[in-house]
Design a protein around this motif. Structure first.
Motif, PDB file in Angstrom:
ATOM      1  N   ASP A  47       0.841  -1.196   0.000  1.00 45.34           N
ATOM      2  CA  ASP A  47       0.000   0.000   0.000  1.00 45.34           C
ATOM      3  C   ASP A  47       0.877   1.247   0.000  1.00 45.34           C
ATOM      4  O   ASP A  47       2.087   1.161   0.244  1.00 45.34           O
ATOM      5  CB  ASP A  47      -0.968  -0.002   1.201  1.00 45.34           C
ATOM      6  CG  ASP A  47      -0.269   0.190   2.534  1.00 45.34           C
ATOM      7  OD1 ASP A  47       0.334   1.252   2.761  1.00 45.34           O
ATOM      8  OD2 ASP A  47      -0.337  -0.726   3.390  1.00 45.34           O
ATOM      9  N   SER A  76      -2.795  -0.774  -2.754  1.00 47.02           N
ATOM     10  CA  SER A  76      -3.741  -1.416  -1.844  1.00 47.02           C
ATOM     11  C   SER A  76      -4.297  -0.372  -0.885  1.00 47.02           C
ATOM     12  O   SER A  76      -3.578   0.536  -0.462  1.00 47.02           O
ATOM     13  CB  SER A  76      -3.059  -2.528  -1.041  1.00 47.02           C
ATOM     14  OG  SER A  76      -2.654  -3.581  -1.873  1.00 47.02           O
ATOM     15  N   VAL A  78      -5.803   0.843   2.709  1.00 49.46           N
ATOM     16  CA  VAL A  78      -5.894   0.498   4.122  1.00 49.46           C
ATOM     17  C   VAL A  78      -7.369   0.334   4.465  1.00 49.46           C
ATOM     18  O   VAL A  78      -8.168   1.240   4.221  1.00 49.46           O
ATOM     19  CB  VAL A  78      -5.238   1.583   4.998  1.00 49.46           C
ATOM     20  CG1 VAL A  78      -5.396   1.228   6.473  1.00 49.46           C
ATOM     21  CG2 VAL A  78      -3.761   1.727   4.645  1.00 49.46           C
ATOM     22  N   GLU A  79      -7.728  -0.813   5.028  1.00 51.47           N
ATOM     23  CA  GLU A  79      -9.118  -1.244   5.173  1.00 51.47           C
ATOM     24  C   GLU A  79      -9.732  -1.375   3.773  1.00 51.47           C
ATOM     25  O   GLU A  79     -10.448  -0.490   3.296  1.00 51.47           O
ATOM     26  CB  GLU A  79      -9.927  -0.296   6.064  1.00 51.47           C
ATOM     27  CG  GLU A  79      -9.351  -0.094   7.452  1.00 51.47           C
ATOM     28  CD  GLU A  79      -9.328  -1.368   8.292  1.00 51.47           C
ATOM     29  OE1 GLU A  79     -10.187  -2.241   8.088  1.00 51.47           O
ATOM     30  OE2 GLU A  79      -8.436  -1.488   9.152  1.00 51.47           O
ATOM     31  N   PRO A  80      -9.451  -2.457   3.077  1.00 52.88           N
ATOM     32  CA  PRO A  80      -9.838  -2.600   1.666  1.00 52.88           C
ATOM     33  C   PRO A  80     -11.343  -2.573   1.455  1.00 52.88           C
ATOM     34  O   PRO A  80     -12.127  -2.973   2.328  1.00 52.88           O
ATOM     35  CB  PRO A  80      -9.277  -3.978   1.282  1.00 52.88           C
ATOM     36  CG  PRO A  80      -8.281  -4.319   2.317  1.00 52.88           C
ATOM     37  CD  PRO A  80      -8.707  -3.624   3.561  1.00 52.88           C
ATOM     38  N   SER A 108      -4.220  -5.360   5.436  1.00 52.56           N
ATOM     39  CA  SER A 108      -4.915  -4.861   4.252  1.00 52.56           C
ATOM     40  C   SER A 108      -4.205  -5.294   2.969  1.00 52.56           C
ATOM     41  O   SER A 108      -4.840  -5.725   2.006  1.00 52.56           O
ATOM     42  CB  SER A 108      -5.023  -3.336   4.305  1.00 52.56           C
ATOM     43  OG  SER A 108      -5.810  -2.922   5.404  1.00 52.56           O
ATOM     44  N   THR A 112      -5.598  -8.091   0.383  1.00 53.31           N
ATOM     45  CA  THR A 112      -5.730  -7.734  -1.035  1.00 53.31           C
ATOM     46  C   THR A 112      -5.009  -8.759  -1.902  1.00 53.31           C
ATOM     47  O   THR A 112      -5.522  -9.190  -2.941  1.00 53.31           O
ATOM     48  CB  THR A 112      -5.177  -6.322  -1.286  1.00 53.31           C
ATOM     49  OG1 THR A 112      -5.944  -5.375  -0.524  1.00 53.31           O
ATOM     50  CG2 THR A 112      -5.249  -5.953  -2.759  1.00 53.31           C
ATOM     51  N   LEU A 166     -12.905  -7.341   3.750  1.00 46.69           N
ATOM     52  CA  LEU A 166     -13.112  -6.137   2.948  1.00 46.69           C
ATOM     53  C   LEU A 166     -14.442  -5.499   3.274  1.00 46.69           C
ATOM     54  O   LEU A 166     -15.339  -6.135   3.836  1.00 46.69           O
ATOM     55  CB  LEU A 166     -13.070  -6.469   1.454  1.00 46.69           C
ATOM     56  CG  LEU A 166     -14.239  -7.299   0.892  1.00 46.69           C
ATOM     57  CD1 LEU A 166     -14.409  -7.011  -0.596  1.00 46.69           C
ATOM     58  CD2 LEU A 166     -14.018  -8.791   1.091  1.00 46.69           C
ATOM     59  N   HIS A 321      -9.234  -1.978  12.083  1.00 47.47           N
ATOM     60  CA  HIS A 321      -9.864  -3.248  12.437  1.00 47.47           C
ATOM     61  C   HIS A 321      -9.642  -3.617  13.903  1.00 47.47           C
ATOM     62  O   HIS A 321     -10.586  -3.960  14.621  1.00 47.47           O
ATOM     63  CB  HIS A 321      -9.326  -4.352  11.520  1.00 47.47           C
ATOM     64  CG  HIS A 321      -9.807  -5.713  11.885  1.00 47.47           C
ATOM     65  ND1 HIS A 321     -11.127  -6.095  11.778  1.00 47.47           N
ATOM     66  CD2 HIS A 321      -9.147  -6.792  12.385  1.00 47.47           C
ATOM     67  CE1 HIS A 321     -11.257  -7.343  12.178  1.00 47.47           C
ATOM     68  NE2 HIS A 321     -10.077  -7.786  12.557  1.00 47.47           N
TER      69      HIS A 321
END
Length: 434
Positions: A47, A76, A78-80, A108, A112, A166, A321
């Motif tokens: 990411d 990617s 963060v927090e997909p 994350s 992904t 996700l 999360h």
């Protein structure tokens, strides 16, 4: 454990884990590891924040120097979300074929990479594989590529597990894809990569470690289920002797190192212990499962409006999360106490071992012991004081309950049956923890 009396009790539990390489400098052996997998062209998934540290670029350059062609995807989220994963999948399909995938980052990025791996090797789209009732819960028909997970945060355990998580934005819900083939082939855990992890990220991700260990340790035991046929077995089989061992050791390590790692991020010894705790907890919950705090966390994260946490370089509102999991954990473990009092008390004692703080003392009511220890640790590491601090009030409880009840795969692992009223009570109690 009380409350479940199957007519034909289960007699079998399962255990799975990736290959593991752990220790300072482990990342420098990636080219060799990939050669053992027969991979000469790989996709590196990371990411923007992790890419900015330079670690993914250094890893890709080192692989190229050893003759491995590395293509980097560094977007990617963060927090997909479903959209961010689709972007990564489309990139991989257009740039492929690849012989392996390397994920460098937190949960994350690793999650992904799992979705990418699934969709470059199998037909269909993302919603075909997302868990029901949100998606269609199809299983992959083809084998996946080797996936090497290189975590740069300590907490998610995604390097050990069979699930990717996700947000499905249109439904305002956090959910996942779960299948044994998603489990990484190899986890390369190098504590040195976590030295740049901000304090706020260390705190939130560390609470995820604690909840992984606590939830799997207090999960409904495997013998409390009806006996399954071979084709009915799932990765989360309930608490069992092997998962219990990993969970207990994770709690011991966290008791000794977590707060140090939050407050002194350059302490490599503490970072190493927390990285090992994250690995141990992942090896435990990746087989036993998690329950109520994680089920609550999905709508808490998925319905966020404007909260932005410290330490996260994100351009969007988010509840990380681990933070989302921790916010209802004290109330959840108060609710589950009656199912296994001795486990809850032992977990509290392991987690508070060596502490002289008031919250570590055993209270008159043993049901309060684990919630009290958890809230004490949360206060020390700077986690918000309840759902109110991340933007939720009593008027949001009904919508959060609806989101939690969609997580039946997780709630089925709880040591007590969970109703909508039970969830509402846990959420109400979690609006203000102190």
């Amino acid at each position: 454990m009380t409350g479940f009396r199957p007519e034909h009790p289960e007699t079998v539990f399962t255990y799975g884990a990736p290959g593991l390489k752990f220790g300072v400098g482990a990342r420098h052996e990636l080219a060799f590891d990939l050669a053992q997998l027969g991979a000469r062209r790989v996709l590196v998934v990371t990411d923007p924040g992790v890419a900015a540290t330079g670690a993914p670029g250094e890893i890709a350059d080192a692989m190229r120097a050893d003759g491995v062609e590395a293509v980097v995807f560094d977007r990617s989220r963060v927090e997909p979300t479903d959209a961010s994963m689709i972007e990564a999948i489309e990139f991989a399909r257009s740039e492929g074929p690849f012989e392996a995938i390397v994920a460098v980052g937190g949960g994350s990025s690793i999650d992904t990479a799992k979705a990418v791996n699934l969709l470059v090797t199998n037909d269909g789209d993302l919603m075909d594989y997302i868990n029901a009732p949100v998606g269609r819960a199809q299983s992959p028909t083809n084998a996946l590529l080797p996936l090497v997970a290189v975590p740069t945060t300590t907490g998610t355990g995604s390097e050990s597990t069979t699930i990717c998580v996700l947000d499905v934005v249109s439904q305002h819900v956090k959910t996942g894809i779960s299948h044994p083939r998603l489990r990484p082939t190899l986890a390369v855990v190098d504590p040195e990569l976590t030295l740049t992890q901000p304090s706020g990220v260390t705190a939130a991700a560390g609470l995820d470690i604690l909840c992984h260990a606590l939830e799997s340790y207090t999960a409904r035991p495997y013998v409390s289920y009806e006996h399954k046929n071979a084709e009915e077995r799932v990765p989360y089989c309930g608490s069992n002797p092997i998962a219990d061992m990993w969970s207990e050791q994770a709690l011991v390590l966290m008791a000794g190192a977590f707060r140090t790692a939050v407050h002194d991020g350059k302490d490599l010894a503490a970072r190493t212990q927390v990285a090992m705790a994250a690995t141990f907890a992942g090896l435990g919950f990746g087989n036993a499962g998690v329950h109520i705090p994680h089920a609550n966390a999905y709508p808490i994260a998925g319905q966020v409006r404007d909260f932005k946490p410290e330490g996260y370089d994100a351009d969007h509102a988010m509840v990380p999360h681990g933070m989302a999991v921790a916010l209802t954990a004290p109330a959840a473990f108060g609710f589950t106490f009656e199912a296994a009092p001795e486990r809850h008390v032992r977990a509290a004692e392991l987690l508070s071992k060596g502490s002289t703080d008031d919250w570590a003392e055993r209270p008159d009511d043993p049901a309060d012991h684990l919630p009290r220890v958890l809230t004490g640790i949360m206060r020390e590491v700077g986690i918000p004081s309840g759902l109110a601090e991340v933007g939720y009030g009593s008027g949001d409880v009904d919508a959060l309950v609806e989101g939690t009840m969609k997580q039946q795969r997780l709630l089925a692992t709880a040591p007590r049956e969970v109703t909508e009223d039970d969830v509402a009570g846990i959420l109400d109690e979690s609006i203000e923890l102190w």
